[in-house]
Structures are given as structure tokens and as C-alpha cells.
Design a protein around this motif. Structure first.
Motif, PDB file in Angstrom:
ATOM      1  N   GLN A  21     -22.728  31.769 -30.613  1.00 22.41           N
ATOM      2  CA  GLN A  21     -22.436  31.099 -31.869  1.00 22.41           C
ATOM      3  C   GLN A  21     -23.714  30.639 -32.554  1.00 22.41           C
ATOM      4  OE1 GLN A  21     -19.668  28.051 -30.603  1.00 22.41           O
ATOM      5  NE2 GLN A  21     -17.983  29.122 -31.585  1.00 22.41           N
ATOM      6  N   ALA A  22     -24.669  30.124 -31.766  1.00 24.99           N
ATOM      7  CA  ALA A  22     -25.919  29.641 -32.337  1.00 24.99           C
ATOM      8  C   ALA A  22     -26.668  30.773 -33.022  1.00 24.99           C
ATOM      9  CB  ALA A  22     -26.787  29.006 -31.242  1.00 24.99           C
ATOM     10  N   ARG A  23     -26.711  31.952 -32.375  1.00 24.14           N
ATOM     11  CA  ARG A  23     -27.398  33.092 -32.986  1.00 24.14           C
ATOM     12  C   ARG A  23     -26.670  33.567 -34.239  1.00 24.14           C
ATOM     13  NH1 ARG A  23     -28.297  34.519 -27.472  1.00 24.14           N
ATOM     14  NH2 ARG A  23     -26.398  35.772 -27.442  1.00 24.14           N
ATOM     15  N   ALA A  24     -25.338  33.528 -34.207  1.00 21.72           N
ATOM     16  CA  ALA A  24     -24.560  34.007 -35.349  1.00 21.72           C
ATOM     17  C   ALA A  24     -24.744  33.114 -36.572  1.00 21.72           C
ATOM     18  CB  ALA A  24     -23.083  34.082 -34.969  1.00 21.72           C
ATOM     19  N   HIS A  25     -25.004  31.839 -36.357  1.00 20.34           N
ATOM     20  CA  HIS A  25     -25.097  30.900 -37.469  1.00 20.34           C
ATOM     21  C   HIS A  25     -26.502  30.315 -37.586  1.00 20.34           C
ATOM     22  CE1 HIS A  25     -20.801  31.349 -37.436  1.00 20.34           C
ATOM     23  NE2 HIS A  25     -20.650  30.692 -36.313  1.00 20.34           N
ATOM     24  N   TRP A  26     -27.523  31.059 -37.174  1.00 18.96           N
ATOM     25  CA  TRP A  26     -28.880  30.500 -37.126  1.00 18.96           C
ATOM     26  C   TRP A  26     -29.343  30.006 -38.497  1.00 18.96           C
ATOM     27  CZ3 TRP A  26     -32.763  32.450 -40.124  1.00 18.96           C
ATOM     28  CH2 TRP A  26     -32.569  33.731 -40.670  1.00 18.96           C
ATOM     29  N   GLY A  27     -28.877  30.669 -39.554  1.00 22.08           N
ATOM     30  CA  GLY A  27     -29.272  30.247 -40.893  1.00 22.08           C
ATOM     31  C   GLY A  27     -28.845  28.822 -41.212  1.00 22.08           C
ATOM     32  N   TRP A  28     -27.638  28.443 -40.745  1.00 22.23           N
ATOM     33  CA  TRP A  28     -27.171  27.076 -40.976  1.00 22.23           C
ATOM     34  C   TRP A  28     -28.012  26.062 -40.199  1.00 22.23           C
ATOM     35  CZ3 TRP A  28     -24.800  27.183 -45.169  1.00 22.23           C
ATOM     36  CH2 TRP A  28     -23.833  28.136 -45.487  1.00 22.23           C
ATOM     37  N   TYR A  29     -28.454  26.455 -39.005  1.00 28.70           N
ATOM     38  CA  TYR A  29     -29.310  25.563 -38.225  1.00 28.70           C
ATOM     39  C   TYR A  29     -30.638  25.324 -38.953  1.00 28.70           C
ATOM     40  CZ  TYR A  29     -26.191  26.109 -34.206  1.00 28.70           C
ATOM     41  OH  TYR A  29     -25.110  26.102 -33.370  1.00 28.70           O
ATOM     42  N   VAL A  30     -31.197  26.395 -39.494  1.00 31.70           N
ATOM     43  CA  VAL A  30     -32.459  26.274 -40.240  1.00 31.70           C
ATOM     44  C   VAL A  30     -32.274  25.372 -41.461  1.00 31.70           C
ATOM     45  CG1 VAL A  30     -34.198  27.527 -41.571  1.00 31.70           C
ATOM     46  CG2 VAL A  30     -33.336  28.486 -39.426  1.00 31.70           C
ATOM     47  N   LEU A  31     -31.161  25.590 -42.175  1.00 34.02           N
ATOM     48  CA  LEU A  31     -30.894  24.774 -43.360  1.00 34.02           C
ATOM     49  C   LEU A  31     -30.752  23.301 -43.000  1.00 34.02           C
ATOM     50  CD1 LEU A  31     -30.185  24.461 -46.360  1.00 34.02           C
ATOM     51  CD2 LEU A  31     -27.791  24.936 -45.748  1.00 34.02           C
ATOM     52  N   LEU A  32     -29.982  23.004 -41.951  1.00 33.32           N
ATOM     53  CA  LEU A  32     -29.793  21.610 -41.553  1.00 33.32           C
ATOM     54  C   LEU A  32     -31.102  20.974 -41.099  1.00 33.32           C
ATOM     55  CD1 LEU A  32     -26.394  21.826 -39.626  1.00 33.32           C
ATOM     56  CD2 LEU A  32     -26.812  20.610 -41.773  1.00 33.32           C
ATOM     57  N   ALA A  33     -31.910  21.737 -40.365  1.00 42.95           N
ATOM     58  CA  ALA A  33     -33.202  21.212 -39.919  1.00 42.95           C
ATOM     59  C   ALA A  33     -34.097  20.901 -41.114  1.00 42.95           C
ATOM     60  CB  ALA A  33     -33.886  22.212 -38.990  1.00 42.95           C
ATOM     61  N   ALA A  34     -34.110  21.791 -42.105  1.00 41.09           N
ATOM     62  CA  ALA A  34     -34.945  21.576 -43.288  1.00 41.09           C
ATOM     63  C   ALA A  34     -34.462  20.359 -44.079  1.00 41.09           C
ATOM     64  CB  ALA A  34     -34.930  22.822 -44.164  1.00 41.09           C
ATOM     65  N   LEU A  35     -33.150  20.238 -44.244  1.00 41.49           N
ATOM     66  CA  LEU A  35     -32.608  19.087 -44.966  1.00 41.49           C
ATOM     67  C   LEU A  35     -32.911  17.785 -44.236  1.00 41.49           C
ATOM     68  CD1 LEU A  35     -29.115  20.453 -46.103  1.00 41.49           C
ATOM     69  CD2 LEU A  35     -31.094  19.966 -47.558  1.00 41.49           C
ATOM     70  N   ALA A  36     -32.741  17.790 -42.909  1.00 44.54           N
ATOM     71  CA  ALA A  36     -33.023  16.583 -42.131  1.00 44.54           C
ATOM     72  C   ALA A  36     -34.495  16.195 -42.238  1.00 44.54           C
ATOM     73  CB  ALA A  36     -32.631  16.794 -40.672  1.00 44.54           C
ATOM     74  N   ALA A  37     -35.385  17.182 -42.146  1.00 43.48           N
ATOM     75  CA  ALA A  37     -36.814  16.901 -42.269  1.00 43.48           C
ATOM     76  C   ALA A  37     -37.138  16.324 -43.647  1.00 43.48           C
ATOM     77  CB  ALA A  37     -37.619  18.178 -42.024  1.00 43.48           C
ATOM     78  N   HIS A  38     -36.522  16.890 -44.676  1.00 40.64           N
ATOM     79  CA  HIS A  38     -36.742  16.397 -46.040  1.00 40.64           C
ATOM     80  C   HIS A  38     -36.307  14.937 -46.169  1.00 40.64           C
ATOM     81  CE1 HIS A  38     -36.740  16.439 -50.487  1.00 40.64           C
ATOM     82  NE2 HIS A  38     -35.602  15.759 -50.367  1.00 40.64           N
ATOM     83  N   VAL A  39     -35.126  14.638 -45.657  1.00 39.87           N
ATOM     84  CA  VAL A  39     -34.604  13.268 -45.752  1.00 39.87           C
ATOM     85  C   VAL A  39     -35.493  12.299 -44.980  1.00 39.87           C
ATOM     86  CG1 VAL A  39     -32.689  11.769 -45.065  1.00 39.87           C
ATOM     87  CG2 VAL A  39     -32.215  13.951 -46.180  1.00 39.87           C
ATOM     88  N   LEU A  40     -35.907  12.678 -43.792  1.00 44.62           N
ATOM     89  CA  LEU A  40     -36.716  11.779 -42.964  1.00 44.62           C
ATOM     90  C   LEU A  40     -38.072  11.501 -43.604  1.00 44.62           C
ATOM     91  CD1 LEU A  40     -35.833  13.259 -39.467  1.00 44.62           C
ATOM     92  CD2 LEU A  40     -35.251  10.974 -40.288  1.00 44.62           C
ATOM     93  N   VAL A  41     -38.702  12.538 -44.145  1.00 48.56           N
ATOM     94  CA  VAL A  41     -39.995  12.330 -44.808  1.00 48.56           C
ATOM     95  C   VAL A  41     -39.805  11.504 -46.074  1.00 48.56           C
ATOM     96  CG1 VAL A  41     -41.929  13.481 -45.945  1.00 48.56           C
ATOM     97  CG2 VAL A  41     -41.006  14.415 -43.822  1.00 48.56           C
ATOM     98  N   HIS A  42     -38.740  11.802 -46.817  1.00 53.31           N
ATOM     99  CA  HIS A  42     -38.436  11.067 -48.047  1.00 53.31           C
ATOM    100  C   HIS A  42     -38.256   9.579 -47.766  1.00 53.31           C
ATOM    101  CE1 HIS A  42     -35.794  10.948 -51.949  1.00 53.31           C
ATOM    102  NE2 HIS A  42     -36.911  10.277 -52.072  1.00 53.31           N
ATOM    103  N   ALA A  43     -37.629   9.262 -46.647  1.00 56.93           N
ATOM    104  CA  ALA A  43     -37.320   7.863 -46.318  1.00 56.93           C
ATOM    105  C   ALA A  43     -38.418   7.183 -45.516  1.00 56.93           C
ATOM    106  CB  ALA A  43     -36.009   7.800 -45.533  1.00 56.93           C
ATOM    107  N   SER A  44     -39.515   7.874 -45.209  1.00 55.37           N
ATOM    108  CA  SER A  44     -40.519   7.335 -44.280  1.00 55.37           C
ATOM    109  C   SER A  44     -41.155   6.043 -44.771  1.00 55.37           C
ATOM    110  CB  SER A  44     -41.607   8.382 -44.011  1.00 55.37           C
ATOM    111  OG  SER A  44     -42.230   8.796 -45.221  1.00 55.37           O
ATOM    112  N   GLY A  45     -41.271   5.868 -46.087  1.00 57.70           N
ATOM    113  CA  GLY A  45     -41.868   4.639 -46.591  1.00 57.70           C
ATOM    114  C   GLY A  45     -41.067   3.407 -46.260  1.00 57.70           C
ATOM    115  N   ARG A  46     -39.763   3.578 -46.026  1.00 59.35           N
ATOM    116  CA  ARG A  46     -38.908   2.445 -45.679  1.00 59.35           C
ATOM    117  C   ARG A  46     -38.745   2.286 -44.175  1.00 59.35           C
ATOM    118  NH1 ARG A  46     -36.972   4.648 -50.460  1.00 59.35           N
ATOM    119  NH2 ARG A  46     -36.030   6.375 -49.319  1.00 59.35           N
ATOM    120  N   GLN A  47     -39.424   3.129 -43.403  1.00 58.10           N
ATOM    121  CA  GLN A  47     -39.263   3.088 -41.949  1.00 58.10           C
ATOM    122  C   GLN A  47     -40.441   2.426 -41.244  1.00 58.10           C
ATOM    123  OE1 GLN A  47     -36.696   3.684 -40.260  1.00 58.10           O
ATOM    124  NE2 GLN A  47     -35.374   4.987 -41.492  1.00 58.10           N
ATOM    125  N   ILE A  48     -41.480   2.073 -41.971  1.00 60.47           N
ATOM    126  CA  ILE A  48     -42.647   1.449 -41.336  1.00 60.47           C
ATOM    127  C   ILE A  48     -42.422  -0.064 -41.312  1.00 60.47           C
ATOM    128  CG2 ILE A  48     -45.153   1.175 -41.409  1.00 60.47           C
ATOM    129  CD1 ILE A  48     -45.343   3.832 -42.814  1.00 60.47           C
TER     130      ILE A  48
END
Length: 560
Positions: free
Chosen positions: A3-30
Motif C-alpha cells: 500500500q505504501a508503494r502504491a500511494h507513495w505520492g500521497w506520502y510525499v505530499l503529506l511530508a511536504a505539507l507538514a514540513a511547510h507548516v512546521l517551518v511556517h510556525a517555527s517563529g512561534r515555537q521558540i
């Protein structure tokens, strides 16, 4: 894995979105609590020995990882956040994978996982072990149930030990879930009811976990003493345990406040969409209630499915067993960790996976209950992350690059130039927050190698890291009265008396106020230390020391 191989594109998308959100919010995390193991890394890098020079409170592997990364990145804050971000992105992906397996629906899993990604914008990053280890434990338990054996039982034992070393209670909860996995395998699947084999596998689980923990336990026994360690950490955990059952929150379960939007006085004309979102407190309350209710609903539907299969004399499907395992662990976590509404974050990916299972159900209940509940929850998540900040474009000046990359970290936190130029009259005019920053710069610059700082306050974790000195007295939980009994107070006082401690620092109340629960230490400080004028009692200076110079135009005594 298929299943992971079949949907690898969704995993990449979720990882990219999560990274974007975390970096975006980093100023409020210090902020202070996100430094909660960095002070221990500072002590280790200065040569301190845990359980002898300081009393590690229950996360030895987390401290070790933080120390190694700080060594690699050269004492920069980015190292700690890379740890947090990596685990949080992995938690999103593991949670999505679990959701796909539980629900059989990529669409439902994406829907709930997107909510997890959005919620990361307002999730304290230090919670990453909770987000990561619980869904991993369920997947490993499911893997074991698919084909029980010594190797898979041993893998469960290893992840239990690792979670325990990251934070002890995580290992305990996962240990209970592992026991549930062993029981489900034998009770629900008749072909596997060989209890002698089960005993062998459970023994393998226990032996692997024990072997993984043995080196750490030996270090504890040789220094602090294992029995005393267990007693003190149990006392600490009781301090933070919920005062009442979190399930009482369900008594006022009602979606109406979420749908009511914000009060008129909280809405902004330039952001009209905000009027449709609930206030953060209302959103948190709903999300906590959903996190408590979902496991019960999943348990109920799984029991119905298993009952139907039993009546038809069909094999019990493993998805239902895994759903019971996931819901059981979610209930354990909720019962032990939900001290207030915001603690729904502790089981966020696990809750999302359970939600995907209900959302993908092909029953009338899904259409009537699950889908409307999901839409209300989505509105609550937007209210929780506060003022649609996820929908605003990311600006480079919102990312605290300087604070993350500067070494030593104090240079970005409180630069030397303006601090040294501060006149004494200006010092008295600064508010408490600015004074705290100035005092940390002062302590950093006016201590030398071998010195320590006695640190207290309700959340004082950042002080040791910014001043780059190990803490004195063995711990910094004085505000919460940890180790305040006469025996342990004597141990702490003995440490303070033989250590070089030019300063005693408090992030909140006056230093001496926090030490009222430690009468002997309070008397020692009152006799030998004086208050820095203008610090409101939050910085004490050793009166027995002769200054070697002064600090900036303010003229504070320096001991460099």
C-alpha cells in the motif's frame, strides 16, 4: 508495504505539507518548554554525569539524541528543531499509513491526515515522541498479529524499550498495548490459541525489552540508585497526573459552540472569515471531546463487526483486531495524559487514523454522523490553529533563521551590543521579559568554565542552554517542589555547597520564594547571596565572591 508503494505520492505530499507548516510556525515555537531537554544536553557537554551531577527526570534517550545533535551542529538551536520536525513529519506519515490500513480508504485517510498537518501549526514541537511512538506501536502490534512469532514479538519489545527511554510513561502505555496485542491474537483468532507458543513469544518480548534497558538501569543503580530513581519519578508523574477523569469532558458534548463562530468583539473587519471560526478555547474543547469519543465508537463498531463474523462462522478480520488495539491505546493515553483540553494533541495521529476508519464506513451512520462530525472537526482545527495563519503566504521574515542558526544561541536571543550599551537607569525601566533576556546575557558573559547556575521557575528549561552553563543542585524543578523531602534536600544542598555557583536565577517568581519548600537551601541562599538590584528577586549573586570586572554600562559585578 505494498500500500505504501502504491500511494507513495500521497506520502510525499503529506511530508511536504507538514514540513511547510512546521517551518511556517517555527517563529512561534521558540519558547521555554521546547527547551526541556536542552539544559541536560548542556550539562552533558560540560562533563556532568547524569544521576550523579544532575537528576534526569525520565527521558534518557531523548537527552542523548539531543546531546549528539548539538555536538554535530555546533550548539545551534536548529539541531533541536530538526529532531522535532523529523519525528513529527514521520508521525504524520505513520499515522496516514495506519489510517489507510484501518479504513481501506485513501480519501478518508487523506482527509483526516490533512487535519493533523494543519494542527501541527499550533502543536508544541516537544510533543513529538507522543505523536510518533503510539501509531508505530499499533502498526508493530498489527504486524505481530498478522504472523505471530518470536522475531515480531522481539520487535515489539524493542520499540517498547525505545519508547520507555524516550519518556518512561510512553513505554508503559505501549507495554500495556503490547499485552493487548498478545491477548487479541489468541482470543480472536482460534488457529493461534497455542498458549505455550504465546508464552514463548511474550518471554522473547520481555527479554529483548529488558536487555535494551539493562545498560541504562545499571548506570542508574550505580549512581542515584534504581529504587530511589523509581520512587522519585513516580512522585514526579503524580504531580502531573490529571486531577479528574478526562472522560468527564464528554458530559457537555455539543457541536453548537463550534458552529456559532466567534463573538462579534473578537472578529476583525479585514479578516471576515474569522467570524465563522470558533475561538481557540472552544475549538480545543471540541477536539478533546472528539479524541475521547472516537476510540469508544471504534471499539463499538469493531465489536459489532466481530460479532457478525462470529455468527456467520467467518474468520475474524485482523483490521477489526487492529482497530481494537488502536482504540485501546488511544483510551489509555487519554486517561493518563489529558490534563486539559489542549492535550488532545498527545494522540493526534492515532485519533486521525481512528477517524478515517469511521469516515470510510459504508453504513448509514457514516453519512449521518461521521461526515458531519468530520466537517465540524475541520472547522475546529482551523479555529485551533488561530486566525487562519496557515492560509496566509509564508514570508521569509517570519522564519527565525538567525535564532535557529546562530552559535552561541545567546547572540541571537539577546545580542551583546545593545545589552552592553544599556545604562543602569534604562535597566530599571525594562519590563520583566526584557530584564530576563538581559539577565541571561549577563550570566552568560559573567561566568567562566566550571561555574554553574542555580535555576528555578515554573518553566526554566531555556536558561541553562542560553547561558551555556550546567545547572547547580542537581535539578531545576524547585518551583514544583520535587525532591523537597529532607533527605533529598540534603543531597541537593551538598551539591550546591561544593559547586561553583555565582548566580541563582528564576524565570518567574523571586528565587527565594521558590525555595521556601527547601528550608535549608533557603537559609543557605539568604545567608550567602544578595539580590541584583532591579531584578525583583529573580537574580541572586554570591556575595562571597570578589568581582573581576563589571558588565556593560549597567555596571553589574562580573566573575569572568
Amino acid at each position: 508495504m505494498t500500500q505504501a508503494r502504491a500511494h507513495w505520492g500521497w506520502y510525499v505530499l503529506l511530508a511536504a505539507l507538514a514540513a511547510h507548516v512546521l517551518v511556517h510556525a517555527s517563529g512561534r515555537q521558540i519558547y521555554d518548554t521546547n527547551f526541556y531537554v536542552l539544559w541536560e544536553a548542556t550539562a552533558l557537554l560540560a562533563g556532568d554525569h547524569p544521576y550523579r551531577d544532575f537528576f534526569q527526570w525520565g527521558s534518557p534517550l531523548l537527552t542523548a539524541v539531543t546531546t549528539i545533535v548539538q555536538l554535530l551542529v555546533g550548539n545551534r538551536l536548529i539541531g533541536e528543531f530538526l529532531i522535532h520536525w523529523s519525528f513529527m513529519i514521520a508521525a504524520v506519515l505513520v499515522g496516514f499509513h495506519l489510517a489507510v490500513r484501518l479504513s481501506g480508504s485513501v480519501a478518508a485517510s487523506l482527509a483526516t491526515s490533512i487535519l493533523v498537518v494543519a494542527a501541527l501549526a499550533a502543536t508544541p514541537t516537544f510533543t513529538f515522541p507522543k505523536l510518533f511512538f503510539y501509531p508505530v506501536a499499533v502498526l508493530l502490534g498489527w504486524w505481530y498479529m498478522e504472523r505471530p512469532g518470536i522475531q515480531r514479538a522481539s520487535a515489539m519489545g524493542l520499540i517498547t524499550a525505545i519508547a520507555f527511554l524516550y519518556r518512561h510513561d510512553h513505554g508503559v502505555y505501549i507495554g500495556v498495548a503490547s499485552t493487548l496485542a498478545f491477548a487479541l491474537t489468541r482470543v480472536m483468532i482460534p488457529a493461534l490459541r497455542q498458549w505455550r507458543t504465546a508464552a514463548t513469544e511474550m518471554a522473547a518480548y520481555t527479554i529483548v525489552a529488558a536487555l535494551a534497558l539493562a545498560p541504562w538501569a545499571a548506570v542508574v543503580e550505580a549512581n542515584e540508585g534504581f529504587a530511589d530513581y523509581v520512587r522519585m519519578r513516580a512522585e514526579w508523574n503524580r504531580t502531573w497526573a490529571p486531577n479528574s477523569s478526562p472522560f468527564l469532558l464528554l458530559l457537555d458534548f455539543n457541536p453548537a459552540p463550534v458552529l456559532a463562530g466567534r463573538p462579534a468583539h473578537e472578529s476583525h473587519e479585514d479578516e471576515p472569515l474569522l467570524a465563522w471560526l470558533p475561538p481557540r478555547e472552544t475549538a480545543e474543547h471540541w477536539l478533546a471531546q472528539v479524541s475521547l469519543l472516537l476510540p469508544f465508537l471504534v471499539l463499538l463498531t469493531a465489536a459489532v463487526d466481530i460479532g457478525r463474523q462470529r455468527r456467520r462462522r467467518e474468520p475474524v478480520d485482523l483490521e477489526s483486531c487492529a482497530a481494537i488495539l488502536a482504540a485501546g491505546l488511544a483510551l489509555i493515553v487519554a486517561d493518563r495524559l489529558f490534563r486539559q483540553d489542549s492535550y488532545f494533541l498527545a494522540s493526534l495521529p492515532l485519533t486521525a487514523a481512528l477517524g478515517a476508519r469511521l469516515l470510510a464506513s459504508r453504513s448509514v451512520a457514516s453519512l449521518v454522523i461521521a461526515i458531519p462530525a468530520f466537517l465540524i472537526t475541520a472547522i475546529a482545527v482551523l479555529g485551533f490553529v488561530d486566525e487562519l495563519r496557515l492560509l496566509k503566504p509564508m514570508r521569509a521574515d517570519e522564519i527565525p533563521i538567525e535564532q535557529l542558526l546562530t552559535s552561541p544561541p545567546i547572540d541571537a536571543f539577546q545580542p551583546a551590543g545593545p545589552t552592553y550599551a544599556l545604562e543602569r537607569s534604562e535597566w530599571f525601566e525594562r519590563d520583566a521579559d526584557r530584564k530576563q533576556r538581559i539577565m541571561m546575557r549577563y550570566v552568560h558573559d559573567c561566568t567562566r568554565d566550571g561555574d554553574r547556575v542555580l535555576v528555578t521557575g515554573s518553566t526554566p528549561y531555556q536558561v541553562g542552554y542560553y547561558v551555556e552553563r550546567p545547572i547547580a543542585g542537581g535539578h531545576l524543578q524547585w518551583h514544583h517542589r520535587w525532591r523537597s523531602d529532607p533527605v533529598h534536600e540534603s543531597q541537593s544542598l551538598a551539591l550546591i555547597e561544593r559547586q561553583s555557583v555565582p548566580f541563582a536565577f528564576s524565570t518567574h517568581d523571586p528565587v527565594l520564594e521558590d525555595f521556601k519548600a527547601y528550608p535549608r537551601i533557603h537559609e543557605y541562599l539568604s545567608r550567602n547571596y544578595v539580590e541584583l538590584e532591579g531584578s525583583e528577586g529573580r537574580l541572586l549573586i554570591d556575595a562571597r565572591r570578589a568581582p573581576t570586572g563589571t558588565f556593560g554600562r549597567a555596571g553589574f559585578p562580573c566573575f569572568r
